[in-house]
Motif scaffolding. Structure first.
Motif, short mmCIF file in Angstrom:
data_model
loop_
_atom_site.label_atom_id
_atom_site.label_comp_id
_atom_site.label_asym_id
_atom_site.label_seq_id
_atom_site.Cartn_x
_atom_site.Cartn_y
_atom_site.Cartn_z
N ASP A 90 0.76 -1.10 -0.04
CA ASP A 90 0.11 0.01 0.07
C ASP A 90 0.93 1.30 0.05
N ILE A 91 0.23 2.18 -0.79
CA ILE A 91 0.88 3.63 -0.88
C ILE A 91 0.01 4.38 -0.46
N LEU A 115 1.71 1.67 -10.16
CA LEU A 115 1.86 2.11 -8.72
C LEU A 115 0.57 2.97 -8.42
N SER A 116 0.10 3.58 -8.98
CA SER A 116 -1.11 4.51 -8.98
C SER A 116 -2.21 3.59 -8.45
N THR A 117 -2.35 2.26 -8.76
CA THR A 117 -3.37 1.41 -8.30
C THR A 117 -3.04 1.05 -6.92
N LEU A 118 -1.79 1.26 -6.57
CA LEU A 118 -1.54 0.81 -5.22
C LEU A 118 -1.69 1.91 -4.09
N ALA A 119 -1.89 3.48 -4.81
CA ALA A 119 -1.82 4.45 -3.88
C ALA A 119 -3.34 4.84 -3.53
N ARG A 120 -3.50 5.52 -2.64
CA ARG A 120 -4.64 6.21 -2.20
C ARG A 120 -5.04 7.55 -3.26
N LEU A 131 4.11 12.52 -17.45
CA LEU A 131 4.22 10.91 -17.11
C LEU A 131 2.80 10.28 -16.83
N LEU A 132 2.42 11.11 -15.88
CA LEU A 132 0.75 10.67 -15.71
C LEU A 132 0.08 10.75 -16.77
N ALA A 133 -0.03 11.80 -17.76
CA ALA A 133 -0.74 11.53 -18.98
C ALA A 133 -0.41 10.30 -19.56
N GLU A 134 0.97 10.18 -19.73
CA GLU A 134 1.37 8.73 -20.66
C GLU A 134 0.77 7.64 -20.10
N ALA A 135 0.79 7.71 -18.76
CA ALA A 135 0.27 6.49 -18.15
C ALA A 135 -1.49 6.21 -18.25
N GLY A 136 -2.11 7.39 -18.67
CA GLY A 136 -3.39 7.49 -18.73
C GLY A 136 -4.28 7.75 -17.70
N LEU A 137 -3.51 8.52 -16.67
CA LEU A 137 -4.24 8.89 -15.41
C LEU A 137 -5.04 9.98 -15.62
N LEU A 138 -4.62 10.81 -16.44
CA LEU A 138 -5.34 12.16 -16.64
C LEU A 138 -6.42 12.18 -17.64
N THR A 139 -6.56 11.11 -18.23
CA THR A 139 -7.58 10.90 -19.27
C THR A 139 -9.12 11.18 -18.53
N GLN A 168 -3.90 21.86 -9.13
CA GLN A 168 -5.25 21.18 -9.28
C GLN A 168 -5.61 19.80 -8.65
N ARG A 169 -6.72 19.72 -8.31
CA ARG A 169 -7.20 18.39 -7.75
C ARG A 169 -8.37 17.90 -8.56
N ASP A 170 -8.39 16.70 -8.96
CA ASP A 170 -9.40 15.94 -9.88
C ASP A 170 -9.42 14.73 -9.08
N GLY A 171 -10.54 14.43 -8.11
CA GLY A 171 -10.77 13.31 -7.78
C GLY A 171 -9.33 12.77 -7.01
N VAL A 172 -8.81 11.52 -7.15
CA VAL A 172 -7.70 11.14 -6.51
C VAL A 172 -6.58 11.27 -6.91
N VAL A 173 -6.34 12.19 -8.16
CA VAL A 173 -5.23 13.01 -8.80
C VAL A 173 -5.15 14.17 -8.60
N TRP A 174 -3.95 14.72 -8.17
CA TRP A 174 -3.42 15.89 -8.10
C TRP A 174 -2.39 16.27 -9.04
N THR A 175 -2.35 17.60 -9.44
CA THR A 175 -1.26 17.95 -10.33
C THR A 175 -0.90 19.32 -9.77
N SER A 176 0.47 20.09 -10.27
CA SER A 176 0.87 21.06 -9.82
C SER A 176 1.69 21.82 -10.97
N ALA A 177 1.79 23.02 -10.83
CA ALA A 177 2.43 23.77 -11.96
C ALA A 177 3.85 23.85 -11.63
#
Length: 335
Positions: A90-91, A115-120, A131-139, A168-177
């Protein structure tokens, strides 16, 4: 998306972290990463650990493609204790850092998706959002990144980019400038975990804003995608050089020899924003430069830049950068 990226939706999400357990935070780094992308958020979390209830702080780990020394953009080496493929269990929070050469490391997307599937929750700092976008996590999500990477991030299907946001927070995904915005992001994570009072105490201890005024565009040139067409590049240069001119859609369409409707469609497609929005931002940028470099009163600045009245100048600055023109001048005047 990388060919080896795991379909994230097909893998189970982990359960939320329970209180009373140290929160495991895994930072993903790569050769040439931006050192402050790691050091800033890590310092915030380490400081929060000193203030949190016993056992409810953060346990920081650093992972990379391979275990061992990873060299940051500064030439400083950071020890990655474990390879990405070796991270299990767990992460609480997965944090992916950025850097000027981040696009060389898009092959890490598959492991990041796993790893994102192991993380809260999953977060990125600066251009780590690519890298998140390449992994499909920002779609299907809203995201932000360093203003220099906004165009590259927007090229990913299904990603809505708000390039002016500090984070920016969108659900369980956070991104920053860009760069130091990772500190803002980490403070927001601390506030989410431990409340605003703890986050405020951390910010006070590190001598930073808890909520910095304005968006990242107050520190950068105009946020816009490059226009590949030479005629359109010339038009953008004309707009930027003559903010007080007639920059209405009819006038701009005549200048490039297109109908108004076709011009608006082409302009929006090539730049990512409507002509009116681009003109407004260009005029606001011109006003910002005058605030930094001259003593001109606000009514003259508003008139010379085509904005019109001081009241309109105030509204534009508040909407674009969430700061009043007078306050901006006090903070950033260089004359």
């Amino acid at each position: 998306m990388a060919e080896n990226a795991i379909p994230v939706a097909l893998l189970p999400r982990r359960r939320p972290t329970t209180m009373g357990a140290m929160r495991r935070v895994v930072f993903v780094v790569h050769e040439g990463f931006q050192l402050l992308d790691l050091a800033g958020p890590a310092d915030v979390l380490a400081t929060a650990t000193l203030l949190a209830p016993p056992g409810d702080g953060y346990r920081i780990e650093v992972a990379a493609a391979g275990a061992g020394t990873v060299t940051a953009n500064t030439g400083i080496g950071v020890e990655a204790s474990v390879p990405l493929a070796g991270v299990t269990g767990d992460i609480d929070t997965l944090v992916v850092v950025g850097g000027l050469e981040v696009e060389r490391h898009l092959g890490l997307a598959g492991q990041i998706g796993r790893l994102s599937t192991l993380a809260r929750r999953t977060a990125s700092v600066c251009s780590g959002a690519l890298l998140l976008a390449e992994a499909g996590l920002l779609t299907g999500r809203r995201a932000t990144t360093h203003w220099l990477s906004a165009g590259a991030l927007a090229a990913y299907p299904g990603v809505t980019v708000d390039a002016d946001r500090i984070y920016q927070r969108d659900g369980v995904v956070w991104t920053s400038a860009g760069v130091t915005a990772g500190i803002d992001l980490a403070l927001a994570l601390v506030a989410d975990d431990h409340g605003a009072r703890t986050a405020r105490d951390v910010a006070r201890g590190l001598v930073v804003y808890l909520h910095r005024p304005g968006g990242q565009s107050q520190f950068s040139p105009a946020l816009r995608a490059p226009a590949p067409d030479e005629a359109l590049r010339d038009l953008l240069a004309h707009i930027d050089a003559h903010p007080g001119a007639d920059l209405s859609v009819p006038a701009l369409a005549r200048r490039v020899g297109l109908s108004e409707r076709h011009f608006a469609r082409v302009f929006t497609g090539r730049t990512g924003m409507s002509p009116g929005r681009y003109v407004e931002r260009s005029r606001a940028e011109a006003a910002r430069r005058l605030l930094e470099t001259t003593d001109h009163p606000l009514d003259r600045i508003a008139r010379d830049t085509g904005i019109g009245a001081p009241e309109t100048l105030f509204r534009v600055f508040r909407r674009l950068w969430r700061i009043a023109p007078g306050e901006y001048r006090r903070r950033f005047a260089t004359r």
